[in-house]
Design a protein around this motif. Structure first.
Motif, PDB file in Angstrom:
ATOM      1  N   GLY A 170       0.804  -1.216   0.000  1.00 25.15           N
ATOM      2  CA  GLY A 170       0.000   0.000   0.000  1.00 25.15           C
ATOM      3  C   GLY A 170       0.838   1.267   0.000  1.00 25.15           C
ATOM      4  O   GLY A 170       0.309   2.358  -0.240  1.00 25.15           O
ATOM      5  N   TRP A 171       2.129   1.127   0.276  1.00 26.03           N
ATOM      6  CA  TRP A 171       3.016   2.289   0.254  1.00 26.03           C
ATOM      7  C   TRP A 171       3.659   2.488  -1.114  1.00 26.03           C
ATOM      8  O   TRP A 171       4.452   3.410  -1.304  1.00 26.03           O
ATOM      9  N   TYR A 172       3.352   1.619  -2.073  1.00 29.66           N
ATOM     10  CA  TYR A 172       3.951   1.718  -3.399  1.00 29.66           C
ATOM     11  C   TYR A 172       3.121   2.655  -4.278  1.00 29.66           C
ATOM     12  O   TYR A 172       3.320   3.849  -4.303  1.00 29.66           O
ATOM     13  N   ASP A 173       2.193   2.074  -5.019  1.00 25.94           N
ATOM     14  CA  ASP A 173       1.329   2.837  -5.913  1.00 25.94           C
ATOM     15  C   ASP A 173       0.083   1.999  -6.155  1.00 25.94           C
ATOM     16  O   ASP A 173      -0.156   1.019  -5.451  1.00 25.94           O
ATOM     17  N   ALA A 174      -0.686   2.347  -7.149  1.00 19.66           N
ATOM     18  CA  ALA A 174      -1.958   1.643  -7.390  1.00 19.66           C
ATOM     19  C   ALA A 174      -1.764   0.324  -8.123  1.00 19.66           C
ATOM     20  O   ALA A 174      -2.715  -0.460  -8.232  1.00 19.66           O
ATOM     21  N   ASN A 175      -0.580   0.046  -8.627  1.00 24.27           N
ATOM     22  CA  ASN A 175      -0.357  -1.181  -9.381  1.00 24.27           C
ATOM     23  C   ASN A 175      -0.324  -2.394  -8.456  1.00 24.27           C
ATOM     24  O   ASN A 175       0.007  -2.275  -7.279  1.00 24.27           O
ATOM     25  N   PRO A 176      -0.656  -3.583  -8.993  1.00 30.13           N
ATOM     26  CA  PRO A 176      -0.574  -4.793  -8.156  1.00 30.13           C
ATOM     27  C   PRO A 176       0.845  -4.992  -7.622  1.00 30.13           C
ATOM     28  O   PRO A 176       1.827  -4.771  -8.334  1.00 30.13           O
ATOM     29  N   THR A 225       8.488   6.244  -4.748  1.00 29.72           N
ATOM     30  CA  THR A 225       8.026   5.136  -3.900  1.00 29.72           C
ATOM     31  C   THR A 225       8.877   5.047  -2.635  1.00 29.72           C
ATOM     32  O   THR A 225       8.353   4.853  -1.533  1.00 29.72           O
ATOM     33  N   ARG A 276       7.737   7.546  -0.150  1.00 35.82           N
ATOM     34  CA  ARG A 276       6.529   7.161   0.585  1.00 35.82           C
ATOM     35  C   ARG A 276       6.856   6.124   1.664  1.00 35.82           C
ATOM     36  O   ARG A 276       6.318   6.183   2.773  1.00 35.82           O
TER      37      ARG A 276
END
Length: 210
Positions: A87-93, A179, A182
């Protein structure tokens, strides 16, 4: 420990820093009967020696359990580590991971005579007491020195010259800068998995001045 070029910690100076900052070690021996023996003790560096040289001790009878001095020993040093949420990365899987710094150090322990063992124990105590406002020394008083001389017989000191090491510094170096920002923010300010020490390691890994 499996290596990955993105996370390899190959610098001897870098490994020494990790040892200085994380002196609580796991010591692992493979004995003649095929048993694996593990113990937990603090270590310090012999700062005057060339290469990486560890000084420590074990309490009796651990020297017999490890067959100390007869086999190669692996000493594991673990620095800051922690859970990294996708969840701290981005919207991608994505999947979660664990950031960490660790070193595996190998060598054959050299057992120390009692007099040198006592000096190592004194250095070990001083290493941790020095930061306190009123350090307690093993030989600070005549009474302390007499007590230290008695207890040294219950320990076996050793010097371990590291012949080889494997070290890993996995700090999201394979992720985009935004990333990493974040992740560091969550580690510094998050409510669930905050770890300022790990955030500091991540900043160091990307070259920030600390």
């Amino acid at each position: 420990m499996r290596q990955n070029p993105s996370f390899t910690l190959a610098s001897e100076d870098g490994v020494k820093r990790v040892i200085r900052e994380n002196p609580w070690a796991i010591m692992v021996s493979h004995t003649d009967d095929g048993e694996l023996v593990a113990s937990h003790y603090p270590v310090i560096l012999d700062e005057e020696a060339d290469g990486i040289v560890l000084l420590s001790h074990v309490g009796r009878p651990d020297e017999r359990l490890h067959e100390l001095g007869r086999h190669e020993m692996m000493v594991v040093i673990q620095g800051p580590h922690g859970y990294i949420s996708p969840g701290w990365y981005d919207a991608n899987p994505a999947v979660p991971t664990w950031n960490f710094v660790a070193a595996h150090l190998y060598g054959i322990p050299e057992l120390l005579p009692d007099a040198e063992n006592l000096r190592v124990l004194e250095r070990l105590v001083d290493h941790f007491e020095d930061r306190l406002p009123v350090p307690r020394r093993m030989n600070g008083t005549e009474e302390n020195a007499a007590y230290a001389a008695r207890i040294v017989s219950g320990t076996v000191g050793f010097r371990l010259r590291v012949d080889r090491f494997t070290a890993k510094n996995k700090m999201s170096q394979n992720r985009p800068a935004e990333t990493v920002d974040r992740i560091i923010h969550e580690l510094e300010h998050g409510a669930h998995y905050a770890s300022p020490e790990l955030a500091r390691e991540m900043r160091r890994a990307r070259g920030e001045a600390l």
